[in-house]
Design an enzyme around this catalytic site. Structure first.
Site, PDB file in Angstrom:
ATOM      1  N   LYS A   1       0.816  -1.220   0.000  1.00 49.31           N
ATOM      2  CA  LYS A   1       0.000   0.000   0.000  1.00 49.31           C
ATOM      3  C   LYS A   1       0.844   1.262   0.000  1.00 49.31           C
ATOM      4  CE  LYS A   1      -4.426  -1.590   1.536  1.00 49.31           C
ATOM      5  NZ  LYS A   1      -5.490  -1.572   2.524  1.00 49.31           N
TER       6      LYS A   1
ATOM      7  N   LYS B   1      -4.900 -10.165  -6.855  1.00 47.50           N
ATOM      8  CA  LYS B   1      -6.196 -10.394  -6.196  1.00 47.50           C
ATOM      9  C   LYS B   1      -7.201  -9.317  -6.617  1.00 47.50           C
ATOM     10  CE  LYS B   1      -5.602  -7.842  -2.008  1.00 47.50           C
ATOM     11  NZ  LYS B   1      -5.537  -7.601  -0.648  1.00 47.50           N
TER      12      LYS B   1
ATOM     13  N   LYS C   1     -10.441  -3.515  -4.133  1.00 51.45           N
ATOM     14  CA  LYS C   1     -11.231  -2.287  -4.195  1.00 51.45           C
ATOM     15  C   LYS C   1     -10.466  -1.181  -4.899  1.00 51.45           C
ATOM     16  CE  LYS C   1     -13.127  -3.105   0.456  1.00 51.45           C
ATOM     17  NZ  LYS C   1     -12.718  -2.895   1.843  1.00 51.45           N
TER      18      LYS C   1
HETATM   19  P1  TYM Z   1     -10.718  -5.369   3.713  1.00 50.52           P
HETATM   20  O1  TYM Z   1     -11.715  -4.284   3.943  1.00 50.52           O
HETATM   21  O2  TYM Z   1      -9.608  -5.125   2.754  1.00 50.52           O
HETATM   22  O3  TYM Z   1     -11.471  -6.682   3.221  1.00 50.52           O
HETATM   23  C1  TYM Z   1     -12.594  -7.192   3.919  1.00 50.52           C
HETATM   24  C2  TYM Z   1     -12.555  -8.712   3.885  1.00 50.52           C
HETATM   25  O4  TYM Z   1     -12.571  -9.175   2.532  1.00 50.52           O
HETATM   26  C3  TYM Z   1     -11.492 -10.076   2.322  1.00 50.52           C
HETATM   27  N1  TYM Z   1     -11.017  -9.935   0.935  1.00 50.52           N
HETATM   28  C4  TYM Z   1     -10.955 -10.945   0.064  1.00 50.52           C
HETATM   29  N2  TYM Z   1     -11.267 -12.252   0.176  1.00 50.52           N
HETATM   30  C5  TYM Z   1     -11.091 -13.024  -0.925  1.00 50.52           C
HETATM   31  N3  TYM Z   1     -10.623 -12.551  -2.104  1.00 50.52           N
HETATM   32  C6  TYM Z   1     -10.293 -11.240  -2.260  1.00 50.52           C
HETATM   33  N4  TYM Z   1      -9.841 -10.782  -3.426  1.00 50.52           N
HETATM   34  C7  TYM Z   1     -10.463 -10.377  -1.151  1.00 50.52           C
HETATM   35  N5  TYM Z   1     -10.229  -9.048  -0.944  1.00 50.52           N
HETATM   36  C8  TYM Z   1     -10.574  -8.797   0.340  1.00 50.52           C
HETATM   37  C9  TYM Z   1     -10.425  -9.648   3.319  1.00 50.52           C
HETATM   38  O5  TYM Z   1      -9.516 -10.691   3.574  1.00 50.52           O
HETATM   39  C10 TYM Z   1     -11.264  -9.289   4.528  1.00 50.52           C
HETATM   40  O6  TYM Z   1     -11.601 -10.446   5.259  1.00 50.52           O
HETATM   41  N6  TYM Z   1      -7.683  -5.354   7.667  1.00 50.52           N
HETATM   42  C11 TYM Z   1      -8.988  -5.769   7.211  1.00 50.52           C
HETATM   43  C12 TYM Z   1     -10.117  -5.194   8.026  1.00 50.52           C
HETATM   44  C13 TYM Z   1     -10.014  -5.403   9.494  1.00 50.52           C
HETATM   45  C14 TYM Z   1     -10.235  -6.607  10.195  1.00 50.52           C
HETATM   46  C15 TYM Z   1     -10.058  -6.301  11.562  1.00 50.52           C
HETATM   47  C16 TYM Z   1     -10.555  -7.902   9.772  1.00 50.52           C
HETATM   48  C17 TYM Z   1      -9.729  -4.459  10.424  1.00 50.52           C
HETATM   49  N7  TYM Z   1      -9.746  -4.996  11.661  1.00 50.52           N
HETATM   50  C18 TYM Z   1     -10.186  -7.276  12.556  1.00 50.52           C
HETATM   51  C19 TYM Z   1     -10.686  -8.873  10.778  1.00 50.52           C
HETATM   52  C20 TYM Z   1     -10.502  -8.556  12.130  1.00 50.52           C
HETATM   53  C21 TYM Z   1      -9.156  -5.314   5.775  1.00 50.52           C
HETATM   54  O7  TYM Z   1      -8.494  -4.441   5.313  1.00 50.52           O
HETATM   55  O8  TYM Z   1     -10.147  -5.903   5.106  1.00 50.52           O
END
Ligand code: TYM
Length: 342
Positions: free
Chosen positions: A111, A194, A197
């Site tokens: 990032k 992957k 967003k």
């Molecule tokens: P974020 O917002 O990027 O993504 C949310 C969830 O979607 C999953 N994900 C995917 N799964 C499969 N294929 C993909 N291409 C894909 N892109 C995203 C992510 O793995 C996630 O589960 N750091 C986290 C948010 C967070 C969090 C937490 C999660 C903050 N605190 C505590 C669990 C526990 C994040 O950026 O997710």
């Protein structure tokens, strides 16, 4: 006792990877677990967010949870900034986590890119806030996509070091719940990246709110190769030689809850165009109603806000006494007004 916690960032463009890798599993888990699902707005601002869009996107993630079937009576749904325990515990964890640990985080490197000096400090310490999210509730299980695995390992390291430093077993060692199917949904334009967003090409992903025509068009145009659908024998390629083809099989399997062997015996050896037409149908059947319900909910923000307000109160009720215990362990005096009821 087991407790589930997870979160999604309100940074716009919620996509099929977020749904299949995370939100769909949130729904399944609430059947037999106590679940807490957060919209992580504090994490979102580690990169610049336009304020009106942040508010809109926060409600949109909450709407996605609800539309997918997370039941606000059974599970807790709230936005992170509403419960200040997250930020307070994150500070303590910033003093537990080591620089060397954070330096290894691949998501920060991706990032921040080449211009690391210009990345926010928040982006760097993002994983200790994530550890605070989970451990503020002493959660034991965290459903996520594969890309969050390293962050959860860091959460375990922080919990272990805290326990060791203070001679306690207060924090559980969390278990990641990364399910086999669709743990890493890939871009429709490049099967080695992957689905994300932040990909500048909207055609690289299927957004949860895409209308049926857009879903059909994106799947028809998704990159594949001239070979027919793999049949599982290995003669029609493997995930490493044909990443785009196998990604679409994975998506179909996850959307329809099919096994991959079932799909390969049905479609193996047939032209990809036939398979894509069926995939598009299943995608529209699943995402169509989800998008419609999200749009309905977004038409009445007060209903979403009500869910978030109630969820924040329930989350606070769990997390504040836990923070009180942590203050005792660390040696902080609980003279602040937020502890006066405890
Ligand atoms: P974020 O917002 O990027 O993504 C949310 C969830 O979607 C999953 N994900 C995917 N799964 C499969 N294929 C993909 N291409 C894909 N892109 C995203 C992510 O793995 C996630 O589960 N750091 C986290 C948010 C967070 C969090 C937490 C999660 C903050 N605190 C505590 C669990 C526990 C994040 O950026 O997710």
């Amino acid at each position: 006792m087991s407790r589930v916690f997870s979160g999604v960032q309100p940074t716009g463009n919620l996509h099929l990877g977020n749904y299949l890798g995370a939100i769909k599993n949130f729904v399944r888990l609430q059947e037999n677990h106590e679940c807490i699902y957060c919209v992580v707005d504090l994490h979102a601002i580690t990169a610049w967010q336009s304020p009106p869009e942040l508010s809109q996107n926060t409600r949109e993630v909450a709407a996605a949870y609800l539309a997918a079937g997370v039941d606000p009576k059974r599970s807790v749904i709230f936005n992170q900034s509403a419960v200040t325990v997250h930020a307070e515990l994150a500070w303590i964890f910033n003093c537990v986590a080591r620089l060397g640990w954070l330096n290894r985080m691949t998501q920060f490197k991706e990032k921040a890119g080449k211009n690391r000096e210009n990345a926010s400090v928040g982006l760097y310490i993002y994983p200790s806030l994530m550890a605070a999210d989970i451990l503020a509730y002493r959660a034991t299980h965290v459903p996520v996509g594969e890309d969050q695995k390293q962050h959860l390992e860091l959460t375990r390291d922080i919990a272990q070091k805290f326990n060791y430093d203070f001679g306690t077993d207060f924090f559980p060692i969390v278990q990641p719940l990364i399910f086999d199917s669709a743990a890493r949904v890939m871009s429709l334009r490049d099967g080695r990246r992957k689905m994300s967003k932040s990909d500048p090409s909207d055609n690289s992903r299927i957004n949860i709110t895409d209308d049926p025509d857009t879903i059909v068009r994106k799947i028809r145009r998704a990159k594949t190769d001239p070979e027919p659908v793999p049949d599982g024998s290995g003669t029609l390629g493997t995930p490493s030689t044909r990443p785009e083809a196998f990604n679409l099989l994975e998506v179909y399997a996850a959307l329809g809850d099919f096994s991959k062997s079932e799909i390969m015996s049905e479609f193996g050896g047939r032209p990809f165009s036939e398979f894509k037409a069926r995939l598009a149908e299943v995608a529209v059947e699943t995402l169509g109603p989800l998008g419609d319900e999200m749009r309905r909910l977004m038409g009445d923000p007060s209903e979403i806000d009500r869910v978030l307000i109630e969820g924040a109160a329930r989350a606070e009720h769990i997390a504040r006494p836990i923070l009180g215990d942590i203050y005792d362990i660390v040696g902080f005096l609980k003279t602040g007004s937020s502890f006066s009821e405890n």
